[in-house]
Write a protein that holds these residues in place. Structure first.
Motif, short mmCIF file in Angstrom:
data_model
loop_
_atom_site.label_atom_id
_atom_site.label_comp_id
_atom_site.label_asym_id
_atom_site.label_seq_id
_atom_site.Cartn_x
_atom_site.Cartn_y
_atom_site.Cartn_z
N SER A 76 0.82 -1.21 0.00
CA SER A 76 0.00 0.00 0.00
C SER A 76 0.86 1.26 0.00
CB SER A 76 -0.93 -0.01 1.22
OG SER A 76 -1.64 1.20 1.31
N ILE A 77 1.86 1.30 0.86
CA ILE A 77 2.73 2.49 0.94
C ILE A 77 3.51 2.65 -0.35
CG2 ILE A 77 4.73 3.49 2.14
CD1 ILE A 77 3.67 2.08 4.69
N ARG A 78 4.01 1.54 -0.92
CA ARG A 78 4.75 1.61 -2.17
C ARG A 78 3.86 2.14 -3.29
NH1 ARG A 78 5.68 -3.51 -3.01
NH2 ARG A 78 7.74 -3.67 -2.05
N SER A 79 2.62 1.65 -3.33
CA SER A 79 1.70 2.08 -4.38
C SER A 79 1.34 3.56 -4.27
CB SER A 79 0.42 1.24 -4.31
OG SER A 79 -0.55 1.68 -5.23
N ASN A 80 1.16 4.04 -3.03
CA ASN A 80 0.79 5.44 -2.81
C ASN A 80 1.98 6.39 -2.85
OD1 ASN A 80 -2.07 5.18 -2.41
ND2 ASN A 80 -1.65 4.26 -0.41
N GLY A 82 3.99 6.81 -0.38
CA GLY A 82 4.16 7.35 0.97
C GLY A 82 2.95 7.07 1.82
N LEU A 83 2.90 7.68 3.00
CA LEU A 83 1.80 7.47 3.93
C LEU A 83 0.64 8.41 3.63
CD1 LEU A 83 3.64 7.17 7.37
CD2 LEU A 83 2.92 5.34 5.84
N ILE A 84 -0.57 7.87 3.69
CA ILE A 84 -1.76 8.71 3.61
C ILE A 84 -2.01 9.37 4.96
CG2 ILE A 84 -4.26 8.69 3.24
CD1 ILE A 84 -3.84 6.36 1.32
N GLU A 85 -1.87 8.57 6.01
CA GLU A 85 -2.05 9.07 7.37
C GLU A 85 -0.70 9.12 8.07
OE1 GLU A 85 -4.00 10.49 10.75
OE2 GLU A 85 -4.78 10.19 8.72
N SER A 99 3.68 -0.03 13.06
CA SER A 99 3.68 -0.98 11.94
C SER A 99 4.02 -0.28 10.64
CB SER A 99 2.32 -1.68 11.83
OG SER A 99 2.07 -2.49 12.95
N ARG A 100 3.53 0.95 10.48
CA ARG A 100 3.85 1.73 9.27
C ARG A 100 5.34 2.08 9.23
NH1 ARG A 100 -0.32 6.26 10.06
NH2 ARG A 100 -0.75 5.15 12.00
N LEU A 101 5.91 2.38 10.39
CA LEU A 101 7.35 2.65 10.44
C LEU A 101 8.14 1.41 10.04
CD1 LEU A 101 9.80 4.42 11.15
CD2 LEU A 101 9.53 3.69 13.53
N LEU A 117 12.49 9.75 4.04
CA LEU A 117 11.65 10.65 4.84
C LEU A 117 10.24 10.09 5.00
CD1 LEU A 117 12.73 14.04 3.24
CD2 LEU A 117 13.60 12.98 5.33
N ILE A 118 9.73 10.16 6.20
CA ILE A 118 8.39 9.63 6.51
C ILE A 118 7.53 10.75 7.08
CG2 ILE A 118 9.05 8.89 8.85
CD1 ILE A 118 7.21 6.44 8.44
N ARG A 119 6.26 10.73 6.72
CA ARG A 119 5.35 11.78 7.14
C ARG A 119 4.97 11.58 8.61
NH1 ARG A 119 -0.73 12.87 5.00
NH2 ARG A 119 -0.90 15.06 5.56
N VAL A 120 5.10 12.64 9.40
CA VAL A 120 4.87 12.54 10.84
C VAL A 120 3.95 13.66 11.31
CG1 VAL A 120 7.13 11.47 11.24
CG2 VAL A 120 6.88 13.95 11.43
#
Length: 338
Positions: A76-80, A82-85, A99-101, A117-120
């Protein structure tokens, strides 16, 4: 977001316990963040029996092996892209989104630059541990409810035991009845005392401690719960449904069957078979007798005849469907009896 594209953080607020808490949303390097060992999901799968806190490496390895991370989050993250939430962070510890991390770090193993970089969403340092647990309850019990019963119970247990939050306050926080909260905490405490932190065995202990079905056996045999616990852990009792349906038969028939079972003269399955042979717990007959008793109540005909309007139409429909189903069952039973 690619490496080097760190954005300015934007300010926002979240509502918690009727007050607005200022938060900042943006991007951080994922390697600068820590997993939250007290998160109920992590606590349930990683914490050691001796109580020592797991290392960051142990947490990552455990989360990375889960099907949820590998088969759901990573694709899901690869397809998007990045993170939606965004994940929620306090003092570089990921309170919500561990789990997302883990999924992000799995992706970074293949392409470190693309997934640096991850959305926080950053909470203020001043937010208390008690407020953190309250926030997690809002997310996972009141909101999306994605924690397993074992994880929910672990959360409530630590809120009650560690933070001193009473049952009525927990009821207001998570929307469960005080009886349900009390039961969850009791079952979780029982599992800890039994040295069993396997979330997959939650339903076994849930059935064992539900209601008063086994109080008679506990009065006669003080080691009853201990014996059943050993059978659960040794897998002599193979399914939770065996405790729900089989164990009550042994207890209900009592007498020599229960005695032989408790003294290891009968296995669990043999004791259930003997209890059934002696006539214990005929579920279908009991249910049908309950229906028959209801239909035989005094003045039922007169009371139903006084029903009018839409309720009468619904009642007529239900009675017709029940009558048709009873006829179907009667034909099958009568047919098989010849």
């Amino acid at each position: 977001m690619k490496s080097g594209q760190v954005s300015d953080f934007t300010e926002d607020t979240i509502t918690l316990r009727k007050r607005e808490i200022k938060v900042r949303t943006g991007f951080l390097p994922h390697h600068a963040l820590l997993f939250y060992a007290e998160n109920p999901r992590i606590y349930s799968i990683v914490w050691k029996e001796d109580g020592d806190q797991p290392t960051q490496e142990e947490i990552f390895e455990a989360l990375a092996k889960t099907a949820h991370v590998r088969e759901t989050l990573v694709p899901s993250i690869r397809s998007n892209g990045g993170l939606i939430e965004p994940i929620m962070v306090r003092k570089n510890v990921v309170l919500e989104g561990n789990s997302r991390l883990a999924a992000y770090r799995l992706l970074a193993q293949k392409d470190a630059n693309a997934w640096e970089l991850i959305r926080v969403r950053i909470l203020p340092d001043t937010i208390s541990d008690s407020e953190v647990f309250s926030l997690l309850g809002e997310f996972h019990i009141v909101g999306k409810k994605d924690w397993s019963p074992f994880e929910q119970a672990g959360y409530l247990y630590r809120r009650f035991k560690t933070h001193g939050i009473d049952e009525k306050q927990l009821q207001r926080e998570v929307g469960l009845t005080t009886a349900k909260i009390r039961h969850l905490i009791h079952v979780y405490d029982f599992m800890l005392n039994a040295n069993d932190r396997n979330p997959e065995r939650w339903s076994y202990y849930d059935e064992l401690l539900k209601g008063r079905r086994f109080n008679q056996a506990r009065d006669l045999y003080t080691n009853f719960d201990h014996k059943i616990t050993e059978m659960i852990q040794s897998e002599e009792i193979e399914r939770a449904v065996d405790i729900r349906d089989g164990l009550p038969k042994i207890v209900k028939i009592g007498g020599n069957t229960l005695k032989k079972f408790m003294n290891d003269k009968l296995s669990f399955h043999d004791a259930v078979h003997e209890a059934h042979h002696r006539g214990a717990g005929n579920y279908y007959i009991k249910k049908l007798k309950d229906i028959k008793s209801f239909l035989a109540e005094d003045n039922l005909d007169e009371e139903l005849a006084r029903v009018s309007g839409e309720e009468r139409s619904n009642l007529s429909y239900l009675i017709q469907r029940i009558a048709a189903r009873v006829n179907q069952i009667a034909k099958k039973i009568n047919g098989n009896s010849h």
